[in-house]
Design an enzyme around this catalytic site. Structure first.
Site, PDB file in Angstrom:
ATOM      1  N   GLU A 269       0.833  -1.205   0.000  1.00 57.61           N
ATOM      2  CA  GLU A 269       0.000   0.000   0.000  1.00 57.61           C
ATOM      3  C   GLU A 269       0.867   1.255   0.000  1.00 57.61           C
ATOM      4  OE1 GLU A 269      -2.105  -0.325   3.618  1.00 57.61           O
ATOM      5  OE2 GLU A 269      -3.118  -2.192   3.110  1.00 57.61           O
ATOM      6  N   CYS A 338      -1.011  33.465  14.675  1.00 56.71           N
ATOM      7  CA  CYS A 338      -0.487  33.946  15.952  1.00 56.71           C
ATOM      8  C   CYS A 338      -0.049  32.778  16.826  1.00 56.71           C
ATOM      9  CB  CYS A 338      -1.545  34.789  16.652  1.00 56.71           C
ATOM     10  SG  CYS A 338      -0.930  35.639  18.116  1.00 56.71           S
TER      11      CYS A 338
END
Length: 414
Positions: A269, A338
């Protein structure tokens, strides 16, 4: 040049700077750019090396419909770790019988969706990583194709947060698997074992990766009578410009040797390996600030666009598209949020940046836009897919209206 002979990694320097500048001007920034041709090249190379295995794409790396559709059309089945990924894959045009669902502590709604899908498509395989998941599936009437995820107790990869092979959250403890397999054979159509031991594996990690996979292969031989042994993915790409790429042929030979005595189809995978270097994030410089410590380069992208540097302390190469021939200056590149975590790099030599310059951030095709968020009320970026000479918007830029749309649609806010 055939697809399998293409370079093992697309470096940030290989992207056409003029084209990136034009795309940024036309579609604004921050902007994800996804190279679909490169995804096809990566899949062809991987499939050629692992010609003895059944290759699925681990959709969690990038669930964009253009990406999923490109890999499915190229021949990959799709592995999904959540019901929402099953839904997205089907929306991208994947036939349900070509899906595999790997449940990790699945919410009830996820199991309900998967079982409903299985009722119409009995070819769907469900992988369970906890004995209680088997009970919950049985309660819903599921008696179909089932695999069990193994925790081998060994993890590999680029960061402790992705070394899943030793994390108790993932899979059945190794020594408990044979007994649970016997129970599963009585209750379901038991078809295989699954393991995923880590992510970001490069050539220097192959010995550790071998140890983990060998344990799983030994268990598969011990359990016997399997349709498949799914060894997950984890194969990495180099994020630093001077870091060598994974020797994919050596990785394939290692897997071939480890599984030589396993009488079952070997499944893999890959996720990151197929899509990481097929993505670049474009961001525009808006602020320059000289400080005694460093030169602060403020850009319009932030951790809401790409969280990997903040989340994993990941290195992503940064290229100044507008001024690549300038002298390097030690710089810290950060966004508009911020929080001190909102930085793409700290004290890194980058060609001197000026306001309005376009910067490109490399290797963002895996776990880039999928982890984008609206934190700090930042609209998520747009995405443009390039396919040869063609270009198309595959994800529109969010607006301020999108930030409150779900709240405004909620009955309690009307």
């Amino acid at each position: 040049m055939s697809l399998v002979d293409t370079p093992a990694v697309k470096r940030l320097a290989d992207w056409d700077g003029d084209r990136l500048e034009r795309l940024a001007t036309e579609y604004d920034t921050p902007l994800y750019v996804t190279d679909l041709d490169r995804i096809r090249e990566n899949f062809a190379r991987f499939e050629s090396a692992f010609d003895f295995a059944h290759v699925m794409y681990a959709a969690k790396a990038n669930t964009g419909q253009a990406v999923v559709r490109t890999l499915y059309d190229a021949g990959a089945d799709i592995e999904c770790a959540a019901a929402g990924e099953l839904y997205r894959a089907i929306e991208a045009g994947v036939a349900p019988e070509d899906l595999q669902y790997t449940a990790v502590n699945p919410p009830d709604r996820d199991l309900d969706y998967a079982v409903d899908l299985w009722a119409d498509t009995p070819e769907l395989t469900v992988t369970a990583g906890a004995s209680m998941t088997l009970d919950r599936l049985e309660e819903r009437g599921f008696d179909g194709r089932l695999a069990i995820r193994v925790n081998p107790g060994i993890g590999t990869g680029h960061h402790e947060k992705v070394a899943t092979g030793k994390d108790a959250k993932f899979g059945i403890p190794y020594e408990e698997v044979p007994e649970l397999v016997e129970s599963a054979r009585e209750r379901f159509e038991f078809v295989g074992l699954h393991a995923h031991v880590g992510s970001g594996v490069l050539s220097g990690d192959l010995d550790d990766h071998r140890r983990a996979l060998q344990k799983v292969a030994d268990l598969a031989a011990r359990v016997g009578d399997l349709e498949f042994l799914d060894l997950g993915g984890g194969f990495g790409v180099p994020y630093r410009p001077d870091e060598p790429p994974l020797d994919i042929e050596a990785a394939a030979e290692m897997v071939r040797e480890v599984t030589a005595d396993v009488d079952a189809t070997i499944a893999l995978e890959p996720g990151r390996y197929l899509v990481a270097d097929a993505g670049a994030l474009l961001t525009r410089v808006n602020t320059i600030k000289e400080t005694p410590e460093t030169r602060v380069v403020g850009v319009d992208g932030g951790l809401t666009s790409l969280i990997r540097p903040a989340m994993f302390d990941s290195y992503h190469h940064i290229r100044n598209i507008s001024g690549g021939d300038r002298e390097p200056v030690t710089s810290s590149v950060g966004g508009p949020l911020c929080t001190s975590a909102d930085v793409f790099c700290t004290d890194r030599p980058i060609p001197r940046s000026e306001a309005k310059d376009l910067l490109a951030i490399g290797n963002v095709g895996a776990y880039g836009i999928n982890l984008a968020s609206q934190f700090h009320s930042q609209p998520r970026p747009a995405e443009v897919a390039i396919d040869g000479e063609d270009e198309r918007v595959t994800r529109r830029r969010e607006t301020f209206e999108d930030l409150t749309r779900l709240e405004n649609e909620a009955p309690g806010n009307r």
